[in-house]
Design an enzyme around this catalytic site. Structure first.
Site, PDB file in Angstrom:
ATOM      1  CD  GLU A 270       1.414  66.916  52.415  1.00  0.00           C
ATOM      2  OE1 GLU A 270       0.739  65.889  52.614  1.00  0.00           O
ATOM      3  OE2 GLU A 270       2.583  66.904  51.993  1.00  0.00           O
TER       4      GLU A 270
ATOM      5  CD  GLU B 172       3.870  63.294  55.312  1.00  0.00           C
ATOM      6  OE1 GLU B 172       3.965  62.110  54.961  1.00  0.00           O
ATOM      7  OE2 GLU B 172       2.776  63.872  55.466  1.00  0.00           O
TER       8      GLU B 172
END
Ligand code: AHR
Length: 502
Positions: free
Chosen positions: A313, A194
């Site tokens: 994820e 991220e």
């Protein structure tokens, strides 16, 4: 008579009030709808977060809780039963604040560091050697998430060297002194996490340059270098990264959480109504739109589909439980539905989606197991992983499902969802999900033969397993019946069925 009884008993078990039956028709074609379903789409994610590692998986060799070199036996044995093909570690956000050197050498000498993102102090008792031991105990591939956000490229490449070098380099010798003679087999290495957020708040252009710089120094035989990708529905980010750095990655990631909100507040994991049920399932199915959108941009830059898409994820994210460790939530029948729907989606996009990792393995978000001291309970999500096991390595088949849609509040959804595949042994695998919490579905198919398998259902939408009642939601045997034109499957409300047709 026996077959009819099976469906009737199932309806009774699901506590269904007499309701109008959903009539659906499934037509399965025999041609493949895509490449095989990679077993790694049944992958996992383990982060140093709450009790996801410490307590949930690791108790230490000195613990009274039965363990093997520190890893708790109850959890490991349960996970071995469903097969863990790949496991991502140590984060998440944690990864970009992690120095791998903190986690090697004498455990008593390891530094304690604040866990910047999830609170508390990490003792570093679990480091590279311990994690790789867990991977070996589980028979899992390791997927290491490297730190691009706060460490230099040299630190990342040295971690890789430490793990994989078979030479007499100083780092390989250090690994040997720390107890591991042979290099580990490492297939997957993440270049940050991220990066648009907790991984460094980078602009897409900056991240593309960073990715190239770090990836340049990552070399090990057949290593898959995984670029940190999208998690915010940011098409531009995908475009920029693929255009500028696509040639220096073998995989690109997508994070997708089912996080239904009411205003600024996350919805609770339990005690919800039909509207929240529908809203959550709709949100979960939204993963398909995102996969389609990301794949389309990837196709623009990589028509040959050399770069894989890893949904590394995914899962539900509800309001945390007060008094529990970070991001601890119960997992109900609704979570099981989310898992089944997500697997069906992954099966439809095997041309790009080669890995998916549920967030997370134990005690965090959509966990497969929950622990409390010596106690452990398996969640309905665990049972979906179990039900879907035969799909690993199977080839998806083209199928057309005609089923009415259903509405709850202003949410409209399919009433029934499916996935069909051909297993290596030639049998046809069929998953059916009845999303309607009140009405049973009757699915008439063109499949011939005998179909048996298992189903997962319960009397209430938020049924879940607890330490006191660990078997409230567990799979039950299921058998389809022969109809005039093919097999017929009676699927109770809010139920997942997986059968094998021979
Ligand atoms: O899974 C919890 C967190 O969600 C991860 O650390 C991060 O990557 C994501 O935002």
């Amino acid at each position: 008579m026996k077959l009819l009884m099976t469906a009737a008993l199932a309806l009774a078990a699901a506590g269904a009030a007499p309701a109008q039956t959903i009539e659906a028709r499934l037509t399965v074609a025999q041609e493949a709808a895509g490449p095989r379903i990679e077993p790694t789409v049944y992958g996992h994610f383990v982060e140093h977060l709450g009790s996801g590692v410490y307590g949930g998986l690791w108790v230490g060799p000195e613990s009274d809780i039965p363990n093997t070199r520190g890893w708790r036996n109850d959890v490991v044995q349960s996970l071995r039963r469903i097969g863990v093909p790949v496991m991502r570690w140590p984060g998440g956000c944690f990864a970009d604040d992690y120095d791998w050197r903190d986690g090697i050498g004498d455990p008593a000498q390891r530094p304690k560091r604040p866990n910047r993102w999830w609170g508390g102090v990490d003792t570093n008792r679990v480091g590279t050697h311990e994690f790789m031991d867990l991977a070996e105990q589980l028979g899992s591939e390791a997927y290491i998430a490297g730190n691009m956000g706060s460490m230099p490229p040299r630190a990342m490449s040295q971690w890789l060297e430490y793990m994989t070098a078979d030479s007499n380099s100083t780092l390989a010798d250090e690994r040997r002194r720390n107890g591991r003679d042979k290099p580990w087999k490492l297939k997957y290495f993440g270049v940050g996490n991220e990066s648009w957020g907790c991984g460094g708040n980078m602009r897409a252009e900056f991240q593309a340059d960073m990715h190239k710089r770090y990836a340049t120094f990552l070399s090990a035989p057949d290593l898959v270098r995984v670029a940190s990708g999208d998690g915010q529905g940011d098409d531009r980010l995908v475009d920029v990264l693929m255009e500028r750095a696509g040639w220096q990655m073998e995989a690109f990631t997508l994070h997708y959480y089912t996080m239904p909100m009411e205003g600024q507040k996350k919805l609770p994991a339990l005690g919800f109504d039909t509207v929240a049920w529908a809203k959550t399932l709709k949100n979960a199915l939204g993963i398909e739109d995102r996969i389609v959108a990301v794949s389309r941009i990837m196709d623009k830059h990589d028509a040959a589909k050399r770069v894989a898409l890893y949904v590394d994820e995914w899962g539900t994210w509800f309001e945390g439980e007060p008094g529990k460790s970070a991001l601890y939530q119960q997992s109900s029948l609704r979570d099981a539905m989310v898992a089944a729907l997500s697997f069906n989606v992954f099966h439809r996009h095997t041309d790009r989606v080669k890995m998916a990792n549920i967030a997370q393995m134990v005690n965090v978000l959509q966990a497969l197991a929950l622990t409390d001291g010596p106690r452990m309970v398996l969640t309905p999500t665990y049972h979906v992983f179990d039900l879907y096991q035969p799909f690993k390595g199977a080839t998806p088949l083209a199928a057309k499902l005609d089923a009415p849609r259903w509405r709850s509040g202003d949410v409209e959804l399919p009433s029934v969802e499916t996935s069909v595949a051909r297993a290596a042994d030639g049998s046809t695998l069929l998953a059916l999900v009845n999303l309607d919490p009140a009405r049973p579905a009757r699915v008439a198919t063109n499949l011939k033969g005998q179909a048996s398998g298992r189903m997962l259902t319960a009397a209430t939408m938020d049924a879940h397993n607890t330490f006191a009642q660990p078997r409230a939601v567990v799979p039950a045997p299921y058998t389809a019946r022969a109809g005039a034109q093919g097999l017929v499957l009676d699927v109770p409300p809010k139920t997942i069925v997986v059968v094998s047709v021979r």
